[in-house]
Every structure is written in structure tokens, then in C-alpha cells.
Motif scaffolding. Sequence first.
Motif, short mmCIF file in Angstrom:
data_model
loop_
_atom_site.label_atom_id
_atom_site.label_comp_id
_atom_site.label_asym_id
_atom_site.label_seq_id
_atom_site.Cartn_x
_atom_site.Cartn_y
_atom_site.Cartn_z
N ARG A 27 -8.93 -92.14 37.86
CA ARG A 27 -10.26 -91.95 37.26
C ARG A 27 -10.87 -90.62 37.69
NH1 ARG A 27 -12.52 -96.70 35.14
NH2 ARG A 27 -10.79 -98.02 34.43
N HIS A 28 -10.04 -89.76 38.26
CA HIS A 28 -10.43 -88.40 38.62
C HIS A 28 -11.41 -88.36 39.79
CE1 HIS A 28 -8.32 -87.89 34.97
NE2 HIS A 28 -9.34 -87.95 34.13
N GLU A 291 -12.21 -80.82 28.73
CA GLU A 291 -12.91 -82.10 28.67
C GLU A 291 -12.05 -83.15 27.98
OE1 GLU A 291 -16.92 -84.12 26.73
OE2 GLU A 291 -16.61 -81.94 26.61
N ARG A 295 -10.62 -86.45 29.76
CA ARG A 295 -11.05 -87.75 29.25
C ARG A 295 -9.87 -88.66 28.91
NH1 ARG A 295 -15.90 -88.98 27.25
NH2 ARG A 295 -16.43 -86.77 27.00
N ARG A 298 -6.18 -89.75 31.78
CA ARG A 298 -6.14 -90.88 32.71
C ARG A 298 -5.41 -92.07 32.09
NH1 ARG A 298 -12.54 -92.63 32.94
NH2 ARG A 298 -12.64 -93.77 30.96
N ASP A 317 -20.37 -82.35 31.28
CA ASP A 317 -19.60 -83.34 30.53
C ASP A 317 -18.33 -83.75 31.28
OD1 ASP A 317 -21.45 -83.34 28.54
OD2 ASP A 317 -20.38 -81.93 27.25
N ILE A 318 -17.76 -82.82 32.02
CA ILE A 318 -16.56 -83.12 32.80
C ILE A 318 -16.94 -83.78 34.11
CG2 ILE A 318 -14.57 -82.09 33.96
CD1 ILE A 318 -14.61 -79.93 31.79
N GLN A 321 -17.17 -87.49 34.32
CA GLN A 321 -15.95 -88.29 34.27
C GLN A 321 -15.27 -88.42 35.64
OE1 GLN A 321 -13.33 -87.26 30.93
NE2 GLN A 321 -14.93 -85.91 30.19
#
Length: 522
Positions: A27-28, A291, A295, A298, A317-318, A321
Motif C-alpha cells: 500500500r506504499h 500517479e 494507484r 499495488r 494526489d500521490i 496513496q
Amino acid sequence: MQKTLFVGGGGPDYSEPQDLLLKYGNRHGLIAGATGTGKTVTLQILAEGFSDAGVPVILSDIKGDVSGMAVAGDPAGKLHTPFTERAEKIGFVDFRYDSYPVIFWDLFGEQGHPVRTTMSEMGPLLLSRLMGLSDAQEGVLNIAFRVADEEGMPLLDMKDLQALLTWVGQNADDLSLRYGNVGASSVGAIQRSLLVLENQGGTHFFGEPALALEDLMRVTPDGRGYINILAADKLIASPRLYATFLLWLLSELFETLPEVGDVDKPKLVFFFDEAHLLFDDAPKALVDKVEQVARLIRSKGVGIYFITQNPDDVPEDILGQLGNRFQHALRAFTARDQKALRRAAETYRPNPRFDTVEAIRDVGVGEAVTSMLQNKGVPGVVERTLIRPPATQLGPCDAATRRRVIETSPVMGRYETVFDRHSAHEMLLARAEAAAKEAEEAEAREAAEEAREAQAAEKEREFKTARRYSGGESESRTSRSRKSTSSGGFGKALTDVVLKELKGTTGRRLVRGILGSLFKGR
């Protein structure tokens, strides 16, 4: 089966274990903080934890100090006592010094196995970013790649693209009718950018054998994931090349790996150090691509962890996440810094025990404000965490150790020898040679045809001349003879006969004899 990755101890006395759930490892994440606050140690212990869980890791070594992961930490070193005390403080009873399986890579092939890709795999979008092209120039580059696809010409190395652009420039008028304007100035600008890239070492990066992604996803026989370390201390001098390469690698992983959905642990974890280099002056199209990759990748089981000094370096936006966060100290010396500090604190789920803004500002070296995804993917409450000590050596390994690791690597000998197969450069060269030979043969045929025509014309002229003298002069002599006989009588006819003889060969000899006697007499 291992389900968690131990990060450190939290709570008032740092005795509460802070774990990262492996099933949310894809999930980063974000590792942020000012210089010298402990980001490298956090990166190191996360890489060790993923490797222990059988997850391969890719990370970039900007300062050369991550290479020490190939060596076990030294119990007799100056950090031994602080690390031992830290392990006891956080209840890390399994702490031990150990080395990890490492594969060294280097775009320049100097401190690791060479890393290459082809022009086709890089694609026009990333190449445009790499060379800093304008929209018009990027359009021409897209046309060149389209032509290469339609003509079946592989674009492998730099000379392939340079040769193709030369051909595009020579055929600009025809291509403009089909694809849109192909300006000679745009072609020239791209060629100049390629020259700059070549001077920065781009020739080392483009070519074959290209990097096989499966070599980045190796696991040892005892089940530990390999830690792939990219030597970037020299590469960072060309930040655009560095950022473009890492983005290309992410794109290749995204396009190549299959969908896996929810997994018990990631298939691969990617650490992107100095992440701000990816977004500095980046066009919106590129940010949108990052992005999109972040997104969707993952779902391929890949986790991305950005390492940077300030969370503001990552587009919002990144940033939204990145579920697992490790925030080291931020120093708020200016109004801008204070604003950034408040924004960073607002992204965490608050903890009633302390003020998040103060915690981010005040945590010491080796500490971090952490928040990791919990069950059902819910962000955990922010916690002040004392990061566990690493098992591997802090700082770089020596040259002999690096050389030994490279020579015993499972990919040794696979990328060291460059080969150059038949591609666009050779195909266009063959076309040019064939065209030159055809032109030479056509010129020879034309010259031969002109020679035949000239010879025929000459024969025709000779024929006409011969016919004129043979027919015309006899008729003239007959006419003159008749005229002289009728008008001048016998004396006139005799005179004509003498003159005729004088005009002939005998006459010329006689005249020469007379004139010769005259000159001799003188």
C-alpha cells in the motif's frame, strides 16, 4: 508464516511494538525527514524486514552508504552499545547482527552489474522527459517511434534512434502529409538532446542485453528476498536520467507483472530515494503517469516507498496513496517550513497523548512519528516510535567486499558483455547502401544510353555527309561540265580539267614541289 515487520517501539516508554502488516506492505509508504535524522536507518531496517519475509527489494544508493547491507554489523563498532541499548529499550529480544543477500547494479557498469534497456522499452514519453523536449519535439519523437513500429525497425540503442531521426528529417515532406508537421528544427533539437544524453553516459543505459525483471525478483534458497542496490552516487549527477530510469522501472513492473489482488505479502518493494527529483519541473503528463502507476501497481503486489526530506516534495494526489508513513524530524526555521510542518501533521490520525506538530518537530535522531495501516486498511493512530537498530553495517562496504559480492552474484556474466543485433541503424544503413547502389547502376545505365544515342547520332551525321558529297558533288560537276562546254569551248574545258587535277592529290603534290623550289631558291 511471518505476518508482520517489526519497526520499533512506541508509547511513553517505547515498549509498545510498532509493526507493519505485510499484507499492507504494497500500500506504499513515505519516509521523510531532514538530513541526518535517521531516514537511511529506517530504509535499512524496512529492507531487512521485507527480505526476511521473502520479499525482494529494490533501492537506490545515493550516497554509497547502503552498500553496507552486504555486511553484518560490527558488535565491536562504535554504534554497538547504543544499538544494543536501543534493542533492549524497545524489547527487541531477537536482535542480532547479520549480512543480507545483495545484488549490486550500476547503470555505468562500474560498481555493479550493468543495467540497460532499449529505446523501444523506454518509449517516447519517458524519453521526452529525459531530454526535456517541448510539445512539438515530443510530437516528432512520437512520429519517429510510430514509423519504426510500422516499418518493423527495432529501436535498441542510441544510434538506432539517431539514424531513424536522420531518415525522418530526410523524408519530412512525405511524413508530414501522413502524420502531421515534421519540422527540421524539431528533428535537429532532438538530435542535440540525444548528443547531450550520450555525453552524460546514456550510451551505457540503452542497448542489449536489456535488464530482465525476473532478475530483480530473486529469492535465496533459504527463502530470503534479494536486496537489489542500484549505485546512484554517480548517476545522481544526472538527476533527469536517474528519475527517468526509476520511473521506467516502475512502468515496466506495472506493464509486465500479472494482477494478484490481495496478497499475504508484497511480491516486490521499491524504495525511491531523493523522490523529489522525480517531480521537480515534471510536466503534468508525467506526474499523471506516476500517479496512475502508484494507484494501480499495488494490485500487482508491488509496494513503492518514497524517501525525501519533506512530504511537500510529493504531489498531493500521490501523497494520499501512501498508507505507511515514517516521519522523522522536520526543522521549522522559516514560515514556509512551519506551514509544511502543520500540513504534514494534518495527514496523520491524531494521538491524544501528544501534539503531532510538536512531535514531528522534536523527535530525536533515530526516532520517527509513524502511522501504518491496520486491519481493514485503516490508518493507525500516529505514534512516536524509536526505530529498531539494523542488523547490517551502517555505511558503505569496502571495494573488496563489493567485488566479491558481484563476482558471486547469481546474475554474474549475464549483462557484462554488450551485443548489437540487427536493428534500425543497420536496416537504414542497408537501405541507404541499396539506394546508393541502385542510383549508381541507374546512372551507369543512363550514361550508356547517352553514349549509344551519341554514337547513333554521329553515324547519322556521317551518313548524311557522305550522301551529300557523293550525290551532290557529281551532280554539280556534271552541271558545270555542261555549262563550260557550251559556253567556254575547248579552252575552257581544258582549263577546268587542269584545275581539277590541281585540286586532287597529284595537283597538291605539284604545288608543294613548286613552292618548295621557290623557298629553296631563297
